[in-house]
Write a protein that holds these residues in place. Structure first.
Motif, PDB file in Angstrom:
ATOM      1  N   LYS A   1     -45.085 -49.291  20.379  1.00 32.14           N
ATOM      2  CA  LYS A   1     -43.947 -48.385  20.093  1.00 32.14           C
ATOM      3  C   LYS A   1     -43.966 -48.235  18.683  1.00 32.14           C
ATOM      4  O   LYS A   1     -43.553 -47.134  18.210  1.00 32.14           O
ATOM      5  N   VAL A   2     -44.100 -49.064  17.642  1.00 35.23           N
ATOM      6  CA  VAL A   2     -44.311 -48.900  16.336  1.00 35.23           C
ATOM      7  C   VAL A   2     -45.234 -47.975  15.910  1.00 35.23           C
ATOM      8  O   VAL A   2     -44.924 -46.965  15.269  1.00 35.23           O
ATOM      9  N   LYS A   3     -46.461 -48.147  16.518  1.00 34.87           N
ATOM     10  CA  LYS A   3     -47.266 -47.130  16.337  1.00 34.87           C
ATOM     11  C   LYS A   3     -47.054 -45.617  16.598  1.00 34.87           C
ATOM     12  O   LYS A   3     -47.289 -44.886  15.920  1.00 34.87           O
ATOM     13  N   TRP A   4     -46.924 -45.432  17.727  1.00 34.58           N
ATOM     14  CA  TRP A   4     -46.643 -44.265  18.479  1.00 34.58           C
ATOM     15  C   TRP A   4     -45.321 -43.576  17.826  1.00 34.58           C
ATOM     16  O   TRP A   4     -45.290 -42.289  17.694  1.00 34.58           O
TER      17      TRP A   4
ATOM     18  N   GLY B   1     -44.436 -43.783  14.642  1.00 29.95           N
ATOM     19  CA  GLY B   1     -44.885 -43.714  13.364  1.00 29.95           C
ATOM     20  C   GLY B   1     -44.310 -44.405  12.290  1.00 29.95           C
ATOM     21  O   GLY B   1     -44.055 -44.002  11.134  1.00 29.95           O
ATOM     22  N   ARG B   2     -43.491 -45.517  12.822  1.00 33.56           N
ATOM     23  CA  ARG B   2     -42.728 -46.257  11.892  1.00 33.56           C
ATOM     24  C   ARG B   2     -43.707 -47.665  11.383  1.00 33.56           C
ATOM     25  O   ARG B   2     -44.976 -47.479  11.908  1.00 33.56           O
TER      26      ARG B   2
ATOM     27  N   THR C   1     -48.332 -53.210  10.007  1.00 33.54           N
ATOM     28  CA  THR C   1     -49.001 -52.401  10.928  1.00 33.54           C
ATOM     29  C   THR C   1     -49.964 -51.276  10.507  1.00 33.54           C
ATOM     30  O   THR C   1     -50.706 -50.739  11.352  1.00 33.54           O
ATOM     31  N   ASP C   2     -49.780 -50.943   9.217  1.00 33.10           N
ATOM     32  CA  ASP C   2     -50.826 -50.043   8.673  1.00 33.10           C
ATOM     33  C   ASP C   2     -52.116 -50.555   8.721  1.00 33.10           C
ATOM     34  O   ASP C   2     -53.077 -49.805   8.815  1.00 33.10           O
TER      35      ASP C   2
ATOM     36  N   ILE D   1     -41.955 -60.055  13.665  1.00 28.54           N
ATOM     37  CA  ILE D   1     -42.068 -58.534  13.593  1.00 28.54           C
ATOM     38  C   ILE D   1     -40.894 -58.135  13.024  1.00 28.54           C
ATOM     39  O   ILE D   1     -39.956 -58.144  13.587  1.00 28.54           O
ATOM     40  N   ARG D   2     -41.003 -57.327  11.839  1.00 25.41           N
ATOM     41  CA  ARG D   2     -39.927 -56.669  11.020  1.00 25.41           C
ATOM     42  C   ARG D   2     -40.144 -55.163  10.845  1.00 25.41           C
ATOM     43  O   ARG D   2     -41.152 -55.217   9.876  1.00 25.41           O
ATOM     44  N   LEU D   3     -39.302 -54.129  11.038  1.00 25.16           N
ATOM     45  CA  LEU D   3     -39.667 -52.990  10.503  1.00 25.16           C
ATOM     46  C   LEU D   3     -39.033 -53.205   9.139  1.00 25.16           C
ATOM     47  O   LEU D   3     -38.681 -53.890   8.582  1.00 25.16           O
ATOM     48  N   GLU D   4     -39.791 -52.000   8.413  1.00 24.33           N
ATOM     49  CA  GLU D   4     -39.544 -51.866   7.029  1.00 24.33           C
ATOM     50  C   GLU D   4     -38.101 -51.601   6.579  1.00 24.33           C
ATOM     51  O   GLU D   4     -37.676 -51.919   5.559  1.00 24.33           O
ATOM     52  N   SER D   5     -37.214 -51.264   7.708  1.00 23.91           N
ATOM     53  CA  SER D   5     -36.025 -51.076   7.341  1.00 23.91           C
ATOM     54  C   SER D   5     -35.077 -52.274   7.401  1.00 23.91           C
ATOM     55  O   SER D   5     -34.042 -52.417   7.163  1.00 23.91           O
TER      56      SER D   5
END
Length: 78
Positions: free
Chosen positions: A7-10, A12-13, A33-34, A63-67
């Motif tokens: 989900k994160v990859k597709w 673009g987050r 994830t980069d 796992i934490r989004l950059e937000s």
């Protein structure tokens, strides 16, 4: 957990993930994830300093989004 990485990859987050590592300070390391080059059935492959490293899903604790949004937290001291 595979679904979270996909989900994160597709979308673009970007996310950071913490995983248990015997070589890391405090027993953990952090990845981005980069750096993920492969999302497999049992774990992810990341590129660290030009070398590939397999991280099994059972060793990933957060796992934490950059937000700042937490997508997964499996730490014992929540």
């Amino acid at each position: 957990m595979k679904q979270i990485f996909n989900k994160v990859k597709w979308t673009g987050r970007r996310a950071l993930f913490w995983y248990i590592s015997r070589g890391g300070a405090g027993g953990e390391e952090v990845g981005s994830t980069d750096d993920v080059v492969e999302i497999g059935q049992d774990g992810v492959v990341i590129n660290v300093g030009g070398r590939r490293r397999f991280i099994p899903y059972h060793r990933i604790v957060e796992i934490r989004l950059e937000s700042g949004e937490v997508l997964l937290n499996r730490r014992k001291n929540n």
